[in-house]
Design an enzyme around this catalytic site. Structure first.
Site, short mmCIF file in Angstrom:
data_model
loop_
_atom_site.label_atom_id
_atom_site.label_comp_id
_atom_site.label_asym_id
_atom_site.label_seq_id
_atom_site.Cartn_x
_atom_site.Cartn_y
_atom_site.Cartn_z
N THR A 1 -35.56 -31.22 46.41
CA THR A 1 -34.11 -31.43 46.44
C THR A 1 -33.83 -32.89 46.11
O THR A 1 -34.46 -33.78 46.67
CB THR A 1 -33.54 -31.06 47.83
OG1 THR A 1 -33.76 -29.67 48.06
CG2 THR A 1 -32.04 -31.36 47.92
N ILE B 1 -38.44 -34.59 48.56
CA ILE B 1 -37.22 -35.32 48.21
C ILE B 1 -37.41 -35.94 46.83
O ILE B 1 -38.34 -36.72 46.61
CB ILE B 1 -36.91 -36.40 49.26
CG1 ILE B 1 -36.55 -35.76 50.61
CG2 ILE B 1 -35.79 -37.33 48.79
CD1 ILE B 1 -35.27 -34.94 50.63
N LYS B 2 -36.51 -35.58 45.92
CA LYS B 2 -36.61 -36.09 44.55
C LYS B 2 -35.84 -37.39 44.41
O LYS B 2 -34.67 -37.48 44.78
CB LYS B 2 -36.05 -35.07 43.55
CG LYS B 2 -37.02 -33.98 43.19
CD LYS B 2 -36.41 -32.99 42.23
CE LYS B 2 -36.60 -33.37 40.80
NZ LYS B 2 -36.06 -32.34 39.88
N LEU B 3 -36.52 -38.37 43.84
CA LEU B 3 -35.92 -39.68 43.58
C LEU B 3 -36.26 -40.09 42.15
O LEU B 3 -37.35 -39.80 41.66
CB LEU B 3 -36.50 -40.72 44.54
CG LEU B 3 -36.21 -40.54 46.03
CD1 LEU B 3 -37.30 -41.19 46.86
CD2 LEU B 3 -34.86 -41.15 46.37
#
EC number: 2.2.1.2
Length: 316
Positions: free
Chosen positions: A94, A130-132
């Site tokens: 996400t 967690i997408k960054l």
């Protein structure tokens, strides 16, 4: 055996989609989402209940309309992720709002909030990535989050400097883009006929994979952003590959032997000293493609994030 099953012998296959029904069909281990995919899925009538729930959450958890929209967007991303996790046995990625790509502290804050929303739905953080964006700030945010047990997927990765900095930060997983690199070079010097071994996107992932294995970095390499099945088959053996439903369909429909192409090199080397911020920025800046594609990727995700906000704002 079809090509998709052949690839699964050597590589963990991940679905690159927010469409829950598409994901269900191909039995991937994991799934990845982003604002563009969520926007597309949010337009499908079968997911209206997820939107309604997010709207109700936004109304309850924001005082101003702006706060309500932000709350609803976060909840919608988590709603889709939680539904996807009912289908895939592994993890869902996400994405943190792309507009925070140059703000380490706000990226960390948003990541913690998304994890908290998942946990409120009974989803353990061990099932979330967690997408960054792979900016210097994004990588530093991921470094801190990893220490808290929040695993990260560093996306929009186009340069070797980005890949090296991610490994040195100890991030869980990177998503080096294949298709967007191919697009950039193809627009300037078209490859005709197409030779997959010369595809600059394929070569980029191979170089990163070899470097990680030679230096014993544990960061997972997940090739992403494919334009054609040849690119996927050429990277068979990569730790993971995240593939869009249209290409999963092509691979599933073609019966052909699949050969492992990426194999960890036998020769290993000691790790170099970690890059400084100045070294990272200089090395990344040497490649016009990487600079342009990272900037463009952040802008495009931000545009789709705003469109998603507009869609939800109209329903508040």
């Amino acid at each position: 055996m079809n090509e998709l099953d052949g690839i699964k012998q050597f590589t963990t296959v991940v679905a690159d989609s927010g469409d829950i029904e598409s994901i269900r069909h191909y039995h991937p281990q994991d799934a990845t989402t982003n604002p563009s995919l969520l926007l597309k899925a949010a337009g499908l009538s079968q997911y209206e209940h997820l939107i309604d729930d997010a709207i109700a959450w936004g109304k309850k958890n924001g005082k101003t309309q702006e706060q309500q929209v932000v709350a609803a967007c976060d909840k919608l991303a988590v709603n889709f992720g939680a539904e996807i996790l009912k289908i895939v046995p592994g993890r869902v990625s996400t994405e943190v709002d792309a507009r925070l790509s140059f703000d380490k502290e706000k990226s960390i804050e948003k990541a913690r909030h998304l994890v908290d929303l998942y946990q409120q739905q009974g989803v353990e953080k061990s099932r979330i990535l967690i997408k960054l964006a792979s900016t210097w700030e994004g990588i530093r945010a991921a470094e801190e989050l990893e220490k808290e047990g929040i695993n990260c997927n560093l996306t929009l990765l186009f340069s070797f400097a980005q890949a090296r900095a991610c490994a040195e930060a100890g991030v869980f997983l990177i998503s080096p883009f294949v298709g967007r690199i191919y697009d950039w070079y193809q627009a300037r010097k078209p490859m005709d006929p197409y030779v997959v071994e010369e595809d600059p996107g394929v070569k980029s992932v191979r170089n990163i994979y070899d470097y990680y294995k030679q230096h014993h970095y544990e960061t997972i390499v997940m090739g992403a952003s494919f334009r054609r099945t040849e690119q996927i088959l050429a990277l068979t053996g990569c730790d993971r590959l995240t593939i869009a439903p249209n290409l999963l369909k092509e691979l599933q429909e073609k019966v052909s032997p699949v050969v492992r192409k990426l194999i960890p090199p036998s020769q290993t080397f000691p790790r170099p000293a970690p890059m400084s911020e100045a070294e990272f920025r200089w090395e990344h800046n040497q490649y016009a493609m990487a600079v342009e594609k990272l900037s463009e990727g952040i802008r495009l995700f931000a545009v789709d994030q705003r469109k998603l906000e507009d869609l939800l704002a109209a329903k508040l």
